[in-house]
Design an enzyme around this catalytic site. Structure first.
Site, PDB file in Angstrom:
ATOM      1  N   HIS A 128      38.904  35.758  42.712  1.00 58.78           N
ATOM      2  CA  HIS A 128      38.785  34.885  43.366  1.00 58.78           C
ATOM      3  C   HIS A 128      38.318  33.768  42.667  1.00 58.78           C
ATOM      4  O   HIS A 128      37.325  33.091  43.648  1.00 58.78           O
ATOM      5  CB  HIS A 128      37.473  35.663  44.294  1.00 58.78           C
ATOM      6  CG  HIS A 128      38.664  36.499  45.097  1.00 58.78           C
ATOM      7  ND1 HIS A 128      37.728  37.505  46.149  1.00 58.78           N
ATOM      8  CD2 HIS A 128      39.746  37.015  45.518  1.00 58.78           C
ATOM      9  CE1 HIS A 128      39.016  38.463  47.005  1.00 58.78           C
ATOM     10  NE2 HIS A 128      39.944  37.563  46.694  1.00 58.78           N
ATOM     11  N   CYS A 139      43.496  16.630  43.585  1.00 63.94           N
ATOM     12  CA  CYS A 139      44.234  17.102  42.432  1.00 63.94           C
ATOM     13  C   CYS A 139      44.216  18.347  41.670  1.00 63.94           C
ATOM     14  O   CYS A 139      45.010  18.447  40.764  1.00 63.94           O
ATOM     15  CB  CYS A 139      44.580  15.672  41.594  1.00 63.94           C
ATOM     16  SG  CYS A 139      42.755  15.738  40.838  1.00 63.94           S
ATOM     17  N   CYS A 162      36.353  13.267  42.219  1.00 62.59           N
ATOM     18  CA  CYS A 162      37.026  13.526  40.957  1.00 62.59           C
ATOM     19  C   CYS A 162      37.255  11.793  40.175  1.00 62.59           C
ATOM     20  O   CYS A 162      37.642  11.102  40.688  1.00 62.59           O
ATOM     21  CB  CYS A 162      38.191  13.790  41.165  1.00 62.59           C
ATOM     22  SG  CYS A 162      39.746  14.647  39.962  1.00 62.59           S
ATOM     23  N   GLY A 202      31.832  49.382  45.056  1.00 62.12           N
ATOM     24  CA  GLY A 202      31.021  48.067  46.111  1.00 62.12           C
ATOM     25  C   GLY A 202      31.756  46.988  46.780  1.00 62.12           C
ATOM     26  O   GLY A 202      31.342  45.290  46.732  1.00 62.12           O
TER      27      GLY A 202
HETATM   28  N1  APR Z   1      26.856  49.872  45.763  1.00 62.29           N
HETATM   29  C1  APR Z   1      27.365  50.368  46.186  1.00 62.29           C
HETATM   30  N2  APR Z   1      28.475  49.498  47.297  1.00 62.29           N
HETATM   31  C2  APR Z   1      27.179  48.761  47.844  1.00 62.29           C
HETATM   32  C3  APR Z   1      26.389  48.369  47.817  1.00 62.29           C
HETATM   33  C4  APR Z   1      25.788  49.422  46.477  1.00 62.29           C
HETATM   34  N3  APR Z   1      24.920  49.455  46.323  1.00 62.29           N
HETATM   35  N4  APR Z   1      25.604  47.422  48.114  1.00 62.29           N
HETATM   36  C5  APR Z   1      26.306  47.395  49.276  1.00 62.29           C
HETATM   37  N5  APR Z   1      28.084  47.914  49.170  1.00 62.29           N
HETATM   38  C6  APR Z   1      28.628  47.980  50.297  1.00 62.29           C
HETATM   39  C7  APR Z   1      29.002  47.348  51.405  1.00 62.29           C
HETATM   40  O1  APR Z   1      28.945  48.969  51.837  1.00 62.29           O
HETATM   41  C8  APR Z   1      30.402  46.931  51.805  1.00 62.29           C
HETATM   42  O2  APR Z   1      31.104  48.138  51.494  1.00 62.29           O
HETATM   43  O3  APR Z   1      29.817  46.903  49.340  1.00 62.29           O
HETATM   44  C9  APR Z   1      31.088  45.861  49.733  1.00 62.29           C
HETATM   45  C10 APR Z   1      30.449  44.763  50.732  1.00 62.29           C
HETATM   46  O4  APR Z   1      31.286  44.409  51.018  1.00 62.29           O
HETATM   47  P1  APR Z   1      31.711  42.551  50.939  1.00 62.29           P
HETATM   48  O5  APR Z   1      30.546  41.560  51.342  1.00 62.29           O
HETATM   49  O6  APR Z   1      32.812  42.147  52.111  1.00 62.29           O
HETATM   50  O7  APR Z   1      32.762  42.141  49.642  1.00 62.29           O
HETATM   51  P2  APR Z   1      33.599  42.169  49.224  1.00 62.29           P
HETATM   52  O8  APR Z   1      34.620  43.943  49.303  1.00 62.29           O
HETATM   53  O9  APR Z   1      33.729  42.155  48.084  1.00 62.29           O
HETATM   54  O10 APR Z   1      34.156  41.163  49.756  1.00 62.29           O
HETATM   55  C11 APR Z   1      36.077  40.703  49.223  1.00 62.29           C
HETATM   56  O11 APR Z   1      35.479  38.584  50.268  1.00 62.29           O
HETATM   57  O12 APR Z   1      34.434  37.226  51.357  1.00 62.29           O
HETATM   58  C12 APR Z   1      35.189  37.527  50.872  1.00 62.29           C
HETATM   59  O13 APR Z   1      36.774  36.046  48.963  1.00 62.29           O
HETATM   60  C13 APR Z   1      35.155  37.376  49.975  1.00 62.29           C
HETATM   61  O14 APR Z   1      35.590  37.796  47.451  1.00 62.29           O
HETATM   62  C14 APR Z   1      35.482  37.888  48.613  1.00 62.29           C
HETATM   63  C15 APR Z   1      35.604  40.069  49.981  1.00 62.29           C
END
Ligand code: APR
Length: 258
Positions: A128, A139, A162, A202
């Site tokens: 990402h 551009c 830019c 996570g």
């Molecule tokens: N250890 C493990 N898991 C954890 C912890 C921890 N200490 N703290 C939080 N979590 C988990 C939460 O339960 C949740 O399922 O991490 C996850 C975070 O979820 P999101 O905030 O949705 O993050 P992510 O899955 O990376 O989001 C994906 O969405 O917003 C877009 O582009 C953005 O890259 C991002 C993508």
């Protein structure tokens, strides 16, 4: 560290280590949860302070940037300020130690735009984009601050333009509705399709196409392991370790490198 984990979780981590140890190709996908213990809020966390009335999903889009570039740029400058002094936590460090000391083929893919995996010493593919890089929205030329010494401007919310086309400068991040970088996605797909073990750490498994990598791995015969503090909609998981990544990974990696 081990003392803080329940006996049941330690048994599960032991079982997970045994399953991983006998395999060669490992694919790991991380999300915002792995950086939570470094003090970086996840995307599903409610925003705070100035931004408490905004949702990340409404700011991280090309439409939002076209509508109000100043608002979106200010939000990212605020996020940069929030992230700039954060350091890798035991989860990032454990993955780096594993990657550096194993004969297994370990491919680390992240959805995170922070650089905490790199700071920990890992080689990582970013699906990402990168919080610390900028490019032109129009551009796509990459943008570097001409006067790199101007630290005071690092988090300035004044819009930049830019040098080539005068389009507005934006963070080099994949927003909702935008395509993933081709090369990064090819690496991720190949690693997921060719692994014997896929470890999801996570991530809420809500955002595609990254969330589909576990399914791709499963279809090709891999075992799927999930490390998360909360349940996710990921239905292909074989082993769930319900705990913080920074608690689980140091013990898991210690067992693997024994
Ligand atoms: N250890 C493990 N898991 C954890 C912890 C921890 N200490 N703290 C939080 N979590 C988990 C939460 O339960 C949740 O399922 O991490 C996850 C975070 O979820 P999101 O905030 O949705 O993050 P992510 O899955 O990376 O989001 C994906 O969405 O917003 C877009 O582009 C953005 O890259 C991002 C993508």
């Amino acid at each position: 560290m081990v003392a803080e984990l329940s006996a049941a979780l330690i048994v599960e981590i032991d079982r997970t280590a045994a399953l991983i140890a006998s395999q060669t190709n490992i694919c790991i996908l991380t999300g915002a949860g792995i950086s939570a213990e470094s003090g970086i809020p996840t995307f599903r966390d409610k925003q705070t302070g100035l931004w408490e009335n905004y949702r990340a999903e409404d700011l991280a889009t090309p439409e939002a940037f076209v509508r109000d570039p100043k608002l979106v740029w200010s939000w990212y400058q605020w996020r940069r300020q929030l992230v700039h002094d954060k350091a890798p936590n035991p989860a990032h460090l454990a993955l780096a130690e594993w990657q550096q000391n194993t004969n297994q083929r370990l491919t680390l893919i992240t959805q995170n735009v922070d650089d905490l995996h790199e700071q920990a010493g890992s080689q990582v593919t970013h699906l990402h984009g990168h919080l610390w890089r900028n490019r032109c929205h129009q551009c796509t030329a990459s943008y570097q601050e001409p006067d790199a010494d101007k630290q005071s401007q690092l988090f300035d919310d004044k819009l930049l333009t830019c040098l080539h086309c005068k389009g507005y400068i934006r963070p080099d991040i994949v927003w909702f509705g935008e395509a993933l970088p081709v090369e990064a996605w090819q690496i991720a797909e190949k690693a997921a399709a060719g692994c014997e073990v896929f470890i999801s750490i996570g991530t809420s498994s809500l955002v595609y196409p990254a969330a589909g990598l576990a399914q791709l791995a499963k279809q090709n015969g891999a075992k799927i392991i999930e490390i998360n503090t909360d349940p996710t909609p990921n239905t292909v998981v074989d082993i769930t370790l319900t705990a913080k990544a920074g608690e689980v990974l140091p013990l898991l990696v210690e067992l693997l490198l024994k």
